[in-house]
Design a protein around this motif. Structure first.
Motif, PDB file in Angstrom:
ATOM      1  N   VAL A  30      -3.180   8.204   7.654  1.00 24.41           N
ATOM      2  CA  VAL A  30      -3.497   7.032   8.484  1.00 24.41           C
ATOM      3  C   VAL A  30      -4.887   6.497   8.160  1.00 24.41           C
ATOM      4  CG1 VAL A  30      -3.834   6.220  10.857  1.00 24.41           C
ATOM      5  CG2 VAL A  30      -1.961   7.801  10.328  1.00 24.41           C
ATOM      6  N   GLU A  31      -5.799   7.412   7.899  1.00 25.09           N
ATOM      7  CA  GLU A  31      -7.167   7.005   7.557  1.00 25.09           C
ATOM      8  C   GLU A  31      -7.196   6.192   6.269  1.00 25.09           C
ATOM      9  OE1 GLU A  31     -10.831   9.460   5.663  1.00 25.09           O
ATOM     10  OE2 GLU A  31     -10.096  10.251   7.582  1.00 25.09           O
ATOM     11  N   LEU A  32      -6.463   6.640   5.257  1.00 22.98           N
ATOM     12  CA  LEU A  32      -6.454   5.939   3.974  1.00 22.98           C
ATOM     13  C   LEU A  32      -5.725   4.596   4.050  1.00 22.98           C
ATOM     14  CD1 LEU A  32      -5.802   8.932   1.530  1.00 22.98           C
ATOM     15  CD2 LEU A  32      -7.903   7.611   1.745  1.00 22.98           C
ATOM     16  N   LEU A  33      -4.572   4.583   4.721  1.00 20.13           N
ATOM     17  CA  LEU A  33      -3.779   3.358   4.794  1.00 20.13           C
ATOM     18  C   LEU A  33      -4.347   2.361   5.798  1.00 20.13           C
ATOM     19  CD1 LEU A  33      -0.137   4.821   4.742  1.00 20.13           C
ATOM     20  CD2 LEU A  33      -1.339   3.696   2.854  1.00 20.13           C
ATOM     21  N   GLY A  34      -5.112   2.860   6.755  1.00 23.32           N
ATOM     22  CA  GLY A  34      -5.610   1.988   7.811  1.00 23.32           C
ATOM     23  C   GLY A  34      -4.596   1.771   8.911  1.00 23.32           C
ATOM     24  N   GLN A  35      -3.495   2.451   8.842  1.00 25.19           N
ATOM     25  CA  GLN A  35      -2.415   2.352   9.821  1.00 25.19           C
ATOM     26  C   GLN A  35      -1.380   3.424   9.509  1.00 25.19           C
ATOM     27  OE1 GLN A  35      -1.103  -1.592   7.863  1.00 25.19           O
ATOM     28  NE2 GLN A  35       0.808  -0.781   8.711  1.00 25.19           N
TER      29      GLN A  35
ATOM     30  N   LYS B 160       0.848  -1.193   0.000  1.00 27.76           N
ATOM     31  CA  LYS B 160       0.000   0.000   0.000  1.00 27.76           C
ATOM     32  C   LYS B 160       0.884   1.244   0.000  1.00 27.76           C
ATOM     33  CE  LYS B 160      -2.683  -1.164   3.573  1.00 27.76           C
ATOM     34  NZ  LYS B 160      -3.780  -1.059   4.578  1.00 27.76           N
TER      35      LYS B 160
ATOM     36  N   TYR C  58      -3.443   5.211  -3.022  1.00 24.44           N
ATOM     37  CA  TYR C  58      -4.197   6.369  -2.550  1.00 24.44           C
ATOM     38  C   TYR C  58      -3.419   7.649  -2.873  1.00 24.44           C
ATOM     39  CZ  TYR C  58      -5.989   2.545   0.326  1.00 24.44           C
ATOM     40  OH  TYR C  58      -6.487   1.342   0.756  1.00 24.44           O
TER      41      TYR C  58
END
Length: 358
Positions: A236-241, A197, A218
């Motif tokens: 962080v929101e887009l990557l999930g971390q 990602k 993203y």
């Protein structure tokens, strides 16, 4: 070859003073090759020299031939050259080190204090009809690679070197700040090396569209009203971390701050872009998370890797090329690169007078 043969060269005399003039055709030494120059890309550093007369600590103090992202065709070889012959097409690694200092001997020849580097003052570059270069820093192009791709091995090597410094491996989650040519080649290299990602940021929508086409998962368009905290939250929101590997490819202080602060604990932030001599960084956050902050300077032993990645199809650099010019159109080419008119990514100049647009 007649001594009065055409060797039109692009010579930078000072700020916005770039002239086309004839220079003598150089003669290769025993370990060099004479090259008919084919394709020369315009780098951000070239534009810095053209607009401001300097790039970081390097200052143009005397006339200098510009250009270092290049490919050429071998015309003549020195008597000690065995691996190349006339007619071979090559990618030209522009930095030739001393080969004898501690950095050269331990493989980090990019840090050699006595390196010759094309178009870094006071060294002449290779935007000319003919140019000589040390043969062991000329890499033969595979049949399935074009001369245009050969010229792009220079910026791609920066991205490859950055990803090696980060230790990219399968499963990594990455942030890249800046979707210019270096940010895009870093994206290509990271994905090819196993990043699963990648989110990339920029202020220009067009560049983010290209990043998406090249494999970015993203994108984030930076707006004027966005704070550093807003941007990190969006990452962080887009990557999930939090990203475990981050790359700044701008040299801009705010982007570097975001890059360092966003990186996950035990992660690595690599600074690729070169900006101001001194900047303010959120070091306490990085220290508390044991984030490694690493810099890169050019590349070392990365041209073979870059060529293999393109030859094998793992990386496609062709979408980076947006503009083509002849050597006679050099001023127009630099104006395009400087003004960004027409949304250029990589502007190429064709030095061979026999080149015809495809």
């Amino acid at each position: 070859m007649a001594p009065n043969a055409d060797n039109l060269s692009a010579v930078l005399y000072g700020i916005k003073d770039l002239r086309l003039e004839q220079r003598p055709i150089p003669v290769p030494s025993d370990n060099q090759v004479l090259l008919q120059m084919e394709v020369v890309g315009i780098c951000g550093s070239d534009v810095h020299y053209y607009i401001g007369g300097r790039c970081g600590p390097f200052i143009v103090e005397k006339p200098m031939v510009i250009g270092h992202e290049a490919s050429g065709t071998v015309v003549k070889t020195g008597k000690n050259v065995k691996h190349l012959k006339p007619g071979d097409r090559v990618a030209i690694e522009p930095g030739v080190p001393c080969r004898s200092c501690q950095y050269c001997k331990t493989g980090s020849y990019n840090l050699c204090p006595d390196v010759f580097f094309c178009a870094t003052p006071p060294d002449d570059g290779n935007l000319s009809r003919y140019y000589v270069h040390d043969a062991d820093f000329c890499f033969k192009l595979p049949e399935n690679m074009s001369l245009e791709e050969g010229a792009l091995m220079e910026p791609l090597s920066v991205g490859v070197h950055a990803c090696k410094r980060a230790g990219i491996e399968f499963g990594d989650v990455c942030l890249i700040t800046g979707a210019g040519p270096i940010g895009l080649v870093t994206l290509l290299a990271a994905k090819a090396m196993g990043a699963v990602k990648v989110v990339i940021t920029d202020v220009l929508s067009k560049k983010l569209e290209v990043a998406k086409e090249l494999g970015a998962d993203y994108t984030i368009k930076i707006e004027r009203n966005m704070s550093e905290e807003d941007i990190i939250k969006k990452v962080v929101e887009l990557l999930g971390q939090e990203p475990n590997k981050s790359f700044d490819c701008t040299g801009i202080e705010s982007c570097i701050r975001i890059c360092v602060a966003a990186t996950a604990a035990k992660g690595c932030a690599v600074l690729v872009g070169m900006g101001k001599v001194e900047i303010n960084l959120p070091l306490s956050k990085a220290l508390a998370k044991e984030v490694d902050i690493r810099g890169i300077f050019r590349y070392a032993n990365d041209y073979p890797t870059s060529i293999q990645m393109v030859q094998s199809g793992k990386i496609n650099v062709k979408p980076l090329v947006t503009h083509h010019y002849t050597l006679e159109e050099t001023l127009k080419a630099f104006n395009t690169a400087h003004t960004q008119e027409g949304n250029p990514i990589k502007v190429l100049i064709h030095a061979n007078p026999n080149w015809k647009p495809s």
